[in-house]
Design an enzyme around this catalytic site. Sequence first.
Site, PDB file in Angstrom:
ATOM      1  N   ILE A  94      27.918 -15.349  39.309  1.00 38.79           N
ATOM      2  CA  ILE A  94      27.354 -16.655  38.983  1.00 38.79           C
ATOM      3  C   ILE A  94      27.244 -17.445  40.268  1.00 38.79           C
ATOM      4  CG2 ILE A  94      27.826 -18.835  37.779  1.00 38.79           C
ATOM      5  CD1 ILE A  94      29.170 -17.170  35.578  1.00 38.79           C
ATOM      6  N   LEU A  95      26.067 -18.003  40.511  1.00 38.33           N
ATOM      7  CA  LEU A  95      25.814 -18.713  41.774  1.00 38.33           C
ATOM      8  C   LEU A  95      25.897 -20.221  41.557  1.00 38.33           C
ATOM      9  CD1 LEU A  95      22.905 -16.408  42.888  1.00 38.33           C
ATOM     10  CD2 LEU A  95      25.126 -16.606  44.033  1.00 38.33           C
ATOM     11  N   HIS A 111      16.399 -10.721  34.381  1.00 35.69           N
ATOM     12  CA  HIS A 111      17.482 -10.738  33.381  1.00 35.69           C
ATOM     13  C   HIS A 111      17.057  -9.885  32.192  1.00 35.69           C
ATOM     14  CE1 HIS A 111      20.949 -12.209  31.218  1.00 35.69           C
ATOM     15  NE2 HIS A 111      20.151 -12.369  30.165  1.00 35.69           N
ATOM     16  N   THR A 143      17.782 -21.577  38.801  1.00 34.89           N
ATOM     17  CA  THR A 143      18.258 -22.956  38.919  1.00 34.89           C
ATOM     18  C   THR A 143      19.763 -22.911  38.623  1.00 34.89           C
ATOM     19  OG1 THR A 143      17.894 -23.432  36.580  1.00 34.89           O
ATOM     20  CG2 THR A 143      16.040 -23.883  38.083  1.00 34.89           C
ATOM     21  N   LEU A 146      22.790 -21.159  34.215  1.00 36.65           N
ATOM     22  CA  LEU A 146      22.890 -19.698  34.179  1.00 36.65           C
ATOM     23  C   LEU A 146      21.751 -19.094  33.335  1.00 36.65           C
ATOM     24  CD1 LEU A 146      24.524 -17.094  34.806  1.00 36.65           C
ATOM     25  CD2 LEU A 146      25.705 -17.468  32.637  1.00 36.65           C
ATOM     26  N   GLU A 176      11.256  -3.254  33.740  1.00 33.99           N
ATOM     27  CA  GLU A 176      11.645  -4.149  34.850  1.00 33.99           C
ATOM     28  C   GLU A 176      11.028  -3.656  36.159  1.00 33.99           C
ATOM     29  OE1 GLU A 176      15.988  -4.326  34.627  1.00 33.99           O
ATOM     30  OE2 GLU A 176      15.791  -6.227  33.555  1.00 33.99           O
TER      31      GLU A 176
HETATM   32  C1  GAR Z   1      18.927  -4.789  35.421  1.00 32.39           C
HETATM   33  O1  GAR Z   1      18.655  -4.410  34.099  1.00 32.39           O
HETATM   34  C2  GAR Z   1      18.919  -6.306  35.521  1.00 32.39           C
HETATM   35  O2  GAR Z   1      18.025  -6.928  34.646  1.00 32.39           O
HETATM   36  C3  GAR Z   1      20.328  -6.635  35.152  1.00 32.39           C
HETATM   37  O3  GAR Z   1      21.101  -5.640  35.745  1.00 32.39           O
HETATM   38  C4  GAR Z   1      20.353  -4.442  35.813  1.00 32.39           C
HETATM   39  C5  GAR Z   1      20.438  -3.944  37.232  1.00 32.39           C
HETATM   40  O4  GAR Z   1      19.900  -2.652  37.309  1.00 32.39           O
HETATM   41  N1  GAR Z   1      20.690  -7.940  35.626  1.00 32.39           N
HETATM   42  C6  GAR Z   1      21.562  -8.702  35.007  1.00 32.39           C
HETATM   43  O5  GAR Z   1      22.157  -8.378  33.999  1.00 32.39           O
HETATM   44  C7  GAR Z   1      21.792 -10.039  35.667  1.00 32.39           C
HETATM   45  N2  GAR Z   1      22.346 -10.958  34.746  1.00 32.39           N
HETATM   46  P1  GAR Z   1      19.608  -2.033  38.736  1.00 32.39           P
HETATM   47  O6  GAR Z   1      20.865  -2.237  39.561  1.00 32.39           O
HETATM   48  O7  GAR Z   1      19.362  -0.586  38.462  1.00 32.39           O
HETATM   49  O8  GAR Z   1      18.424  -2.739  39.318  1.00 32.39           O
END
Ligand code: GAR
Length: 233
Positions: A94-95, A111, A143, A146, A176
């Site tokens: 958390i930033l 996310h 922002t 969270l 993603e």
């Molecule tokens: C991804 O699914 C991303 O959306 C999530 O972590 C995974 C990282 O995968 N991020 C979060 O949960 C942030 N809150 P990766 O390390 O293989 O890119």
Amino acid sequence: MSVSRIAILISGRGSNMGTLLQACERGELPAQVCLVLSNRADAEGLDNARRAGIATACIAHGDYPDREAFDAALVRRLQQAQPDLVMLAGFMRILTPVFITPFAGRLLNIHPSLLPNYPGLHTHQRALDAGDSEAGSTVHFVTPELDGGPPVLQARVPILPGDTADSLARRVVALEHEIYPLAALWYLQGRLTLNQQGAFLDGQKIPPSGVPYRPQDAVRHDAADRSNQQRPC
Ligand code: GAR
């Protein structure tokens, strides 16, 4: 378009980071990755970045007395790398405003949920537990709230009978790998901006759930090919 500089923050596997690196190498993004930064020395993605010849750094959160001190160290290291865009890619800390303020408007996160649903952790299990018919992922400006910054781009997948959090996560992360490079491209092209009113693409306010992702907009050539195949003649 001149070559911009992207810094990427990771905590683990770094598959999204890998996709961004590839997009830069293939010339699909007019950018170079100037730094991959992790809070964990054992993050798998750090090794992959090193092998690809990218500058890496580890700043361990446990070495700092509080979040603000950790964030200040991140900022110092990032500022040395002079990034135009900072991308959180599975960065699991958390930033605070100490980090967010210096990079406001050029700080993106991805996310794994259909924000505003399920900020925080365990998003896929929560979607399954709620009986949702769809899951997905959202790219958003960061922002201090969270997972609450203005959404940019959102991709959806159906939840299938028998899905588990793992099976869902695999399908979501594949998407993603399409949406994060696309959001980066929009930013680098100057098409994506943030101001007091929210996030804008080509001067148009982005809707509260982000721009719906269309595979034909993919940055990756193979993803675009796939979408052509799906299109009816
Ligand atoms: C991804 O699914 C991303 O959306 C999530 O972590 C995974 C990282 O995968 N991020 C979060 O949960 C942030 N809150 P990766 O390390 O293989 O890119």
